[in-house]
Design an enzyme around this catalytic site. Structure first.
Site, PDB file in Angstrom:
ATOM      1  N   HIS A 154      39.921  52.450  42.884  1.00 51.31           N
ATOM      2  CA  HIS A 154      39.531  53.838  41.284  1.00 51.31           C
ATOM      3  C   HIS A 154      38.849  54.653  42.669  1.00 51.31           C
ATOM      4  CE1 HIS A 154      40.588  50.500  38.421  1.00 51.31           C
ATOM      5  NE2 HIS A 154      39.902  49.791  39.113  1.00 51.31           N
TER       6      HIS A 154
ATOM      7  N   GLU B  80      37.918  48.639  43.368  1.00 49.45           N
ATOM      8  CA  GLU B  80      36.637  49.046  43.538  1.00 49.45           C
ATOM      9  C   GLU B  80      37.143  50.392  44.006  1.00 49.45           C
ATOM     10  OE1 GLU B  80      35.146  49.514  40.120  1.00 49.45           O
ATOM     11  OE2 GLU B  80      35.991  47.724  39.428  1.00 49.45           O
TER      12      GLU B  80
END
Length: 420
Positions: free
Chosen positions: A22, A19
């Site tokens: 991202h 994550e």
């Protein structure tokens, strides 16, 4: 408990790296990231830094980065809506109080005639029912407050869909890429501790109680000959020993600049091909080398990526069935066994899981990063994006099917555990 803690730490690490990839590339592209979450379900902890709320949630089975424009906005301000406005020192609206306005007596109450929180960034409304229509310009980082919780508005140029195809691709691809990077880093740590495998004609660590140790061979012995067969590499040692199960072999070795002769009677075991092979309980030699450590990290990462792709190909072609897949329960069970075998093996297992997560996420399936990348490729070929409602529907159906697959795999995992 030790297994549970290990699983939580490992999955937390894998998900965090994924994550974070991202988040990093989304912020680099100028996308407003509302939330960075580890886990799903109810929040256990949250802290806001800058524009982003960082949360830890109850179920450690995934995570997400909530980017502006990917989901419908939390609130829509319609004509006739009575809201409270608060202003910064520049006279721009920096808070829009949607409800519970009585708790904000300093707010200016306005009946909305028109609100644009994305493009023009203004609210038009009346302070009094028969009053003048007034325009209130918004600060680009204004919050709208719902139930006393602030949410930053997302101007159009801060939303995911407004960015270039390349920026969006990188923001999505960065998640799986970070898993490959994590695997590379973990393998470097592994080889830094374990040493880099070498093909030198030397003996590595010996297994106590196995033939080599019983016969008096030592770690670091250089093998010159086995019987009358000249040895030039570790591979030569392994081939010759494997070809002579349950036989006495005469080793000519060099130790401390002295030549010695040691007889070793090999044991016998089943070979990968189903036949018999000899072994004597010796690991490959290792060496300490910075360049070798980096090379080992690259080589191992490439090897396991290749193996994962081969496994997926076999699954698609039917060479292996769904019963060969491992879900959360299976991974938990395997991790428990790995934990009992030591820290180094756990490091290796962490890197393999990270590669697995990266590869799985790149599969062109709805609800996965690969599915989102596929839609971007279609957009590039068409010259225009796919209808957002259709894309959302496809991802929803894909997510439901993935959950169904997860249930099937989990059931298989449970059966395997109880049948062991």
């Amino acid at each position: 408990m030790e297994t549970f803690i290990s699983v939580v730490i490992i999955f937390g690490l894998l998900i965090s790296f994924h994550e974070f990839g991202h988040l990093l590339l989304a912020k680099r592209a100028g996308i407003l990231c509302r939330e960075f979450a580890i886990g799903f379900g109810p929040k256990l902890f949250s802290i806001k830094k800058g524009e982003t709320v960082y949360t830890l949630r109850l179920l450690p089975i995934g995570g997400f980065v909530r980017m502006a424009g990917e989901d419908p906005e939390i609130i829509e301000i319609k004509p006739g809506h009575r809201v409270g406005l608060m202003f910064n020192n520049a006279g721009l609206v920096n808070k829009i109080i949607i409800n519970k306005t009585a708790k904000y007596p300093q707010a200016k109450m306005v009946t909305v005639e028109h609100a644009d929180l994305e493009k023009d960034l203004l609210i038009k409304g009346y302070e009094q029912e028969d009053g003048e229509l007034i325009s209130y310009p918004l600060d680009r980082k204004a919050d709208y407050v719902v139930d006393e919780q602030g949410y930053q508005i997302a101007p159009l140029d801060r939303q995911f869909g407004s960015k270039s195809l390349l920026d969006r691709f990188l923001a999505i691809f960065a998640g799986p890429f970070m898993n490959f990077l994590l695997a590379f880093i973990v393998f470097i740590i592994y080889f830094s501790i374990q040493g880099v495998p070498s093909d030198a004609p030397k003996l590595g660590k010996l297994v106590q109680g196995d033939p080599a140790a019983k016969a008096g061979l030592h770690q670091g012995d250089r093998v010159i000959k086995i019987d009358d067969h000249t040895i030039d590499s570790w591979k030569d040692i392994m081939i010759y020993v494997n070809q002579h199960p349950s036989e006495e072999l005469s080793f000519t070795i060099e130790r401390n600049n002295h030549i010695r002769h040691v007889d070793v009677t090999t044991n016998e075991r089943k070979s990968p091909e189903g036949g018999k092979e000899g072994f004597m309980g010796v690991y490959a030699p290792t060496e300490e080398s910075f360049i070798g450590t980096i090379k080992g990290g690259v080589t191992q990462t490439y090897f396991f990526i290749k193996q994962e792709l081969i496994g997926i190909k076999m699954l698609v072609t039917g060479a292996v069935g769904l019963d060969q897949l491992a879900g959360p329960v299976g991974i938990y069970n395997i991790t428990g066994k790995v934990v009992n075998q030591g820290f180094l093996l756990l490091l290796n297992w962490t890197a393999v899981l990270s590669i697995n997560l990266g590869i799985i996420n790149l599969l062109p399936l709805p609800a996965l990063d690969g599915g989102r990348i596929l839609f971007l490729i279609v957009e590039g070929l068409r010259g225009k994006p796919v209808d957002p409602q259709r894309e959302t529907l496809v991802h929803f159906i894909g997510f439901a099917l993935l959950m169904l697959l997860m249930i099937v795999v989990t059931w298989n995992d449970i059966q395997k555990i109880f049948l062991q």
